[in-house]
Scaffold this motif. Structure first.
Motif, PDB file in Angstrom:
ATOM      1  N   VAL A 292     117.510  37.009  46.974  1.00 18.02           N
ATOM      2  CA  VAL A 292     116.378  37.282  46.874  1.00 18.02           C
ATOM      3  C   VAL A 292     116.241  38.822  46.553  1.00 18.02           C
ATOM      4  N   GLN A 293     115.233  39.162  45.716  1.00 13.93           N
ATOM      5  CA  GLN A 293     115.207  40.705  45.444  1.00 13.93           C
ATOM      6  C   GLN A 293     113.515  40.948  45.754  1.00 13.93           C
ATOM      7  N   LEU A 294     113.409  42.167  46.100  1.00  6.40           N
ATOM      8  CA  LEU A 294     111.990  42.429  46.211  1.00  6.40           C
ATOM      9  C   LEU A 294     111.736  43.739  45.575  1.00  6.40           C
ATOM     10  N   GLN A 295     110.444  43.703  44.991  1.00  3.09           N
ATOM     11  CA  GLN A 295     110.118  44.920  44.085  1.00  3.09           C
ATOM     12  C   GLN A 295     108.687  45.311  44.629  1.00  3.09           C
ATOM     13  N   ALA A 296     108.747  46.504  45.070  1.00  2.00           N
ATOM     14  CA  ALA A 296     107.480  47.174  45.551  1.00  2.00           C
ATOM     15  C   ALA A 296     106.669  47.949  44.726  1.00  2.00           C
ATOM     16  N   SER A 297     105.574  48.426  44.637  1.00  2.00           N
ATOM     17  CA  SER A 297     104.723  48.781  43.939  1.00  2.00           C
ATOM     18  C   SER A 297     103.663  49.437  44.474  1.00  2.00           C
ATOM     19  N   GLY A 298     102.805  50.459  43.879  1.00  2.00           N
ATOM     20  CA  GLY A 298     101.483  50.884  44.403  1.00  2.00           C
ATOM     21  C   GLY A 298     101.584  52.074  45.279  1.00  2.00           C
ATOM     22  N   GLY A 299     102.493  52.920  45.256  1.00  2.00           N
ATOM     23  CA  GLY A 299     102.526  54.120  46.113  1.00  2.00           C
ATOM     24  C   GLY A 299     101.774  55.294  45.143  1.00  2.00           C
ATOM     25  N   GLY A 300     101.803  56.344  45.775  1.00  2.00           N
ATOM     26  CA  GLY A 300     101.148  57.700  45.051  1.00  2.00           C
ATOM     27  C   GLY A 300     100.763  58.683  45.896  1.00  2.00           C
ATOM     28  N   LEU A 301      99.659  59.450  45.396  1.00  2.00           N
ATOM     29  CA  LEU A 301      99.215  60.666  46.029  1.00  2.00           C
ATOM     30  C   LEU A 301      97.771  60.551  46.233  1.00  2.00           C
ATOM     31  N   VAL A 302      97.431  60.675  47.569  1.00  2.00           N
ATOM     32  CA  VAL A 302      96.025  60.523  47.731  1.00  2.00           C
ATOM     33  C   VAL A 302      95.523  61.657  48.937  1.00  2.00           C
ATOM     34  N   GLN A 303      94.339  62.067  48.940  1.00  2.00           N
ATOM     35  CA  GLN A 303      93.916  63.042  49.653  1.00  2.00           C
ATOM     36  C   GLN A 303      93.735  62.317  51.216  1.00  2.00           C
ATOM     37  N   ALA A 304      93.643  62.958  52.216  1.00  2.00           N
ATOM     38  CA  ALA A 304      93.456  62.521  53.510  1.00  2.00           C
ATOM     39  C   ALA A 304      92.182  62.018  53.575  1.00  2.00           C
ATOM     40  N   GLY A 305      92.139  60.875  54.119  1.00  2.00           N
ATOM     41  CA  GLY A 305      90.924  59.853  54.167  1.00  2.00           C
ATOM     42  C   GLY A 305      90.860  59.006  53.062  1.00  2.00           C
ATOM     43  N   GLY A 306      91.671  58.801  51.896  1.00  2.00           N
ATOM     44  CA  GLY A 306      91.589  57.988  51.144  1.00  2.00           C
ATOM     45  C   GLY A 306      92.361  56.674  51.277  1.00  2.00           C
ATOM     46  N   SER A 307      92.417  55.914  50.339  1.00  2.00           N
ATOM     47  CA  SER A 307      93.145  54.656  50.492  1.00  2.00           C
ATOM     48  C   SER A 307      94.161  54.301  49.365  1.00  2.00           C
ATOM     49  N   LEU A 308      95.221  53.733  49.801  1.00  2.00           N
ATOM     50  CA  LEU A 308      96.284  53.131  48.606  1.00  2.00           C
ATOM     51  C   LEU A 308      96.490  51.536  49.201  1.00  2.00           C
ATOM     52  N   SER A 309      96.944  50.958  47.961  1.00  2.00           N
ATOM     53  CA  SER A 309      97.359  49.625  48.319  1.00  2.00           C
ATOM     54  C   SER A 309      98.663  49.374  47.789  1.00  2.00           C
ATOM     55  N   LEU A 310      99.595  48.595  48.565  1.00  2.00           N
ATOM     56  CA  LEU A 310     100.932  48.442  48.266  1.00  2.00           C
ATOM     57  C   LEU A 310     101.202  47.017  48.086  1.00  2.00           C
ATOM     58  N   ALA A 311     102.051  46.877  46.944  1.00  2.00           N
ATOM     59  CA  ALA A 311     102.317  45.228  46.714  1.00  2.00           C
ATOM     60  C   ALA A 311     104.062  45.249  46.622  1.00  2.00           C
ATOM     61  N   CYS A 312     104.339  44.040  47.222  1.00  2.00           N
ATOM     62  CA  CYS A 312     105.488  43.588  46.842  1.00  2.00           C
ATOM     63  C   CYS A 312     105.814  42.384  46.607  1.00  2.00           C
TER      64      CYS A 312
END
Length: 125
Positions: A1-21
């Motif tokens: 099984v291989q896992l592929q993650a995505s969705g990181g980045g740069l955001v300001q405090a208080g912001g949101s990000l979504s990661l997927a795998c």
């Protein structure tokens, strides 16, 4: 099984990000989890979800992060809201097989067999 993650980045405090795998194969009854590792620190547990959708979060992210999974698509996601600079780290998705759909996930990274490549999350103040 291989896992592929995505969705990181740069955001300001208080912001949101979504990661997927996405997993290349199926781990029936698996536990899927997110860990993170900041520079100079040990890899730490963030969140996990078992096959039937019960979730477990580390205290510092409760109320801000949400983990979810789609068993049909072999994916796990991490929605991160109200981010702060202390959340800055490389985030890793992980998976392990389980004998039961109701297994309580381990919070120890050494118990997980399968790992994604990591995705950087940087929160600026």
């Amino acid at each position: 099984v291989q896992l592929q993650a995505s969705g990181g980045g740069l955001v300001q405090a208080g912001g949101s990000l979504s990661l997927a795998c996405a997993a290349s194969g199926t781990l029936t009854k698996s536990i899927m989890a997110w860990f993170r590792q900041a520079p100079g620190k040990e890899r730490e547990f963030v969140a996990a979800i078992n096959w039937i959708g019960l979730t477990y979060m580390t205290d510092s992210v409760k109320g801000r992060f949400t983990i979810s999974r789609d068993n049909a698509k072999n994916t796990v996601s991490l929605q991160m809201n109200s981010l702060n600079p202390e959340d800055t780290a490389v985030y890793y998705c992980a998976a392990k097989s389980s004998a039961s759909m109701r297994t309580v996930p381990s919070r120890d990274y050494r118990d997980y067999r399968f790992w994604g490549q990591g995705t950087q999350v940087t929160v600026s103040s």
